[in-house]
Design an enzyme around this catalytic site. Structure first.
Site, PDB file in Angstrom:
ATOM      1  CG  ASP A 136      -2.584  -0.710   0.692  1.00  0.00           C
ATOM      2  OD1 ASP A 136      -2.162  -0.989  -0.243  1.00  0.00           O
ATOM      3  OD2 ASP A 136      -3.941   0.404   1.564  1.00  0.00           O
ATOM      4  CG  ASP A 459     -10.037  -7.234  12.630  1.00  0.00           C
ATOM      5  OD1 ASP A 459     -10.968  -6.579  13.217  1.00  0.00           O
ATOM      6  OD2 ASP A 459      -9.049  -7.585  13.052  1.00  0.00           O
TER       7      ASP A 459
END
Length: 744
Positions: A136, A459
């Site tokens: 990223d 998550d």
């Protein structure tokens, strides 16, 4: 006959643990808490504000204990038998492995390289594996490091499998004197070991020199794509670093580099967005039915972990297991509280609807990530409308406007194991399309498909969505541990991580994805809902925790009390709760093999984190809900450990971060309160504090003893003067408020 018998044996067994001792203590503590609340209610008329505030705090603690009580009730673990896979499964399924990194400064490239090398070397057919690395940061350093790592992997992977090396992250394998071959080792092994160590040291030097910019990258050829990129403004980059073209089972798995497109005016949704891009790109290239995701610092510590996970995924009914979660452990922490949570609470949650998704060390079913419900197993993938080779609008709206990806998604939903593409480069054009920043507009990605958006803890949000559909999940905790990671580098980094968790969890609690709504309108089991509530209110605990910590000092200064006197029967309840709970938690640490000192340190850290990082997380969530701020995802700094030893010898480090202001203020307030009480400077009248208030105040000082030591130290081991001044001002404000309260 023997083969027939072995083919009927299960791939795993459920192990239900006897829990009589813990259940008895849980019931006793809950009973005592209820007795204390009843005692306070029955004596309200004889006490004032402090008594009422203590009642409110203890009500919160009792509710928390009910949640803990429910989580612990049915502990369960799984025992896997990977040696039976060969008899039970004709051909092992492909697995796509995802590694995510986002900052070359906070997450050193050599750390990512070691994680990738450990995954490439696992005990699983190489032609069934593909490793995707998401960068990223769009850093040429990461790409260069992976190219160098692929060259080293051609030597490292055969070496590991030839000599059955157990630790397959080279930085851990070559760590310390104990790693050297013994005199009894074969001459061939000694020569190979020496050669591998020299090759790894050369790899390490090459990456370090590149990181220090001792030479400029030649941005030509494969590197030319990085010539005009910026971290937050660049096109999608998908590169096949290594391809197992010959489809060799003992070769090297595929290795693919991905940096998704980023533009300043387009939201990228942090890690959740990166995971969705990995899912789409891998769906086009290899489309494995199972996906493993790990953070860049979490290397594969057990070479059989993929086989272990396959036992749970293939040995159960397809609708019974959405993902397999491995617990997080750290190689650089002497005794972390996560290990205790896995033992005391984690196993209990496994026995309900299954463990939460922890963001790393997880094996997912691709079709579950694509939004499939358990009751849709029979009709999976039959929603495609093919008219003259064109896909239907419903699928375009769900998966995006790539016909190639939609077809791969339908294959995954139908359970078609088409195998890996014979030429990964054929999919690069479509892969770049689905890695674009505008691909998800108008689709269900981040809403109903893939990793969900809307929380810094993507998550848990994704996990909650999966459980709310009725899916169950499994838990894989082999010996040795499946994965080992790197903890935060220092206390400020740990505080930032805890703040991000607290904020992300509270965002979920107050959103449309609340577990309460998921239980009422979805298929989330009631006790699983309680387990999620225990986790999601992590940040809310800071309020009663902070109030309860302040109560002893308040009572000493104002000459009041919040605990029964020694001669009153109620004191027996409070003392019993304190003693039983502390002995209970101490026994858990001893059972896990941790020393008493670790128990005290972690108990202190729980108080410090609850009154600082969680408090800031709660405040940030309130500001966001009011529309005053936006979520800022802060990456936790990692330190690559290249020498033996953990963090045992490291001292507590301070900086000018606001995280240290609450702890310093609490310490100063209690020191002032103890001085006030010992010098007899309390106002006249009132019931007066008893022995309990003084004991609690001393206990708080002990819990915040790192701050006490920091007051007298200099440098990074001492609390900065600016923090002390801010805390002193807040402490004086608290003392002034106490005096005004006593006057009223």
């Amino acid at each position: 006959m023997a083969n027939t018998k072995s083919s009927c044996l299960p791939l795993y067994e459920k192990v239900f643990h006897k829990n009589t001792y813990h259940r008895a203590l849980d019931v006793i503590i809950l009973f005592l808490l209820l007795c204390l609340l009843f005692y306070r209610l029955s004596t309200f008329n004889n006490h004032g504000f402090a008594w009422f505030l203590a009642f409110l705090c203890e009500t919160c603690f009792t509710f928390l204990w009910v949640l803990v009580f429910s989580c612990r009730w049915t502990p369960l673990t799984y025992k896997t038998f990977p040696q039976r896979l060969q008899e039970r499964v004709q051909e092992l399924p492909p697995v796509d492995m995802f590694v995510t990194t986002a900052d070359v400064e906070l997450e050193p490239p050599i750390m990512t390289v070691n994680t990738v090398l450990s995954l490439l070397a696992v005990d699983y057919p190489a032609h069934k594996l593909a490793c995707y690395v998401s960068d990223d940061a769009c850093s040429p350093l990461i790409f260069y490091s992976l190219v160098e790592a692929s060259k080293f992997a051609k030597l490292w992977v055969p070496f590991c499998k030839k000599y059955n090396v157990q630790v397959r992250a080279p930085f851990r394998y070559f760590l310390g004197e104990s790693a050297k071959p013994s005199s009894t080792s074969s001459r061939e092994f000694q020569q190979d070991w020496k050669m591998m160590k020299e090759e790894y040291e050369q790899l390490n030097r090459n990456i370090e020199q590149a990181a220090k910019k001792s030479f400029l990258f030649d941005l030509t050829g494969e590197m030319a794509v990085f010539s005009s990129t910026e971290r937050r403004d660049h096109p999608a980059i998908v590169k096949v670093i290594w391809e197992n073209k010959e489809d060799l089972s003992n070769g090297l798995p595929h290795l693919i580099y991905i940096s998704r497109e980023k533009r300043p005016k387009h939201p990228h949704h942090y890690k959740a967005g990166a995971m969705n891009v990995l899912t789409r790109v891998s769906g086009l290239m290899t489309n494995a039915p199972f996906m493993l995701n790990v953070d860049c610092d979490m290397y594969a510590n057990n070479p059989e972990i993929v086989l272990q996970a396959m036992c749970l995924l293939l040995g159960s009914k397809e609708g019974d297991c959405a993902f397999v979660q491995s617990p997080q452990y750290f190689y650089d922490s002497p005794a972390d509280s996560l290990a205790i949570l896995h033992e005391s609470l984690g196993k209990g949650i496994v026995g309900i609807q299954g463990p939460f998704y922890a963001g790393t060390g997880t094996f997912h079913r691709r079709k579950v990530i694509y939004g499939l419900w358990p009751d849709e197993i029979e009709n999976q993938g039959k929603c495609i409308n093919s008219v003259n080779g064109q896909v239907g609008g419903e699928l375009l709206q769900k998966f995006g406007n790539s016909n190639e990806f939609i077809k791969s998604a339908v294959d995954a939903l139908e359970g078609k194991n088409t195998g890996f593409s014979s030429n990964l480069s054929d999919s690069l054009k479509a892969a770049n399309q689905v890695a674009g920043c505008g691909y998800e507009y108008g689709s269900s990605w981040g809403k109903k498909v893939g990793w969900l958006y809307g929380s810094a803890t993507e998550d848990i949000l994704t996990s909650l969505m999966i459980h709310a559909k009725g899916w169950k999940t499994s838990y894989c905790s082999p010996d040795p541990h499946a994965f080992l990671g790197c903890g935060p580098s220092d206390l400020p980094a740990a505080m930032r991580q805890q703040k991000r968790w607290a904020m992300g969890l509270l965002e979920i609690l107050f959103s449309e994805h609340s577990p309460i709504l998921a239980t009422l309108t979805g298929k989330l089991q009631f006790r699983q809902c309680l387990a999620y509530l225990w986790l999601l209110i992590w940040g809310l605990r800071s309020i009663p925790e902070l109030c309860y910590v302040a109560l002893p000092a308040y009572c000493i200064i104002t000459n009041t009390s919040f605990l029964p006197k020694v001669q009153e029967p109620g004191i027996c309840i409070a003392v019993a709760i304190f003693v039983i709970y502390k002995l209970y938690t101490l026994s858990e640490y001893i059972h896990c093999g941790f020393p008493i000192y670790s128990w005290f340190v972690n108990n202190s850290m729980l108080r410090i984190v609850a009154t600082s990082a969680c408090l800031f997380g709660f405040g940030s969530t309130v500001l966001k809900l009011l529309g005053l701020t936006e979520t800022v995802f802060e990456i936790t700094k990692k330190v690559h450990q290249s020498s033996d030893g953990g963090k045992d010898g490291k001292e507590l480090l301070f900086d000018e971060s606001p995280f240290f202001v609450p702890g310093t203020t609490i310490l100063l307030v209690h020191l002032a309160a103890l001085a006030t009480g010992l010098l007899g400077m309390q106002p006249q009248g009132g019931q007066g504090p008893g022995l309990g208030e003084y004991f609690c105040s001393v206990y708080v000082v002990l819990c915040f003893s790192p701050f006490l030591l920091g007051l007298f130290r200099k440098g990074k081991n001492g609390i900065p003067l600016s923090t002390i001044c801010k805390s002193a001002a807040l402490a004086l404000l608290f003392l002034r408020s106490c005096k005004m309260s006593s006057m009223n």
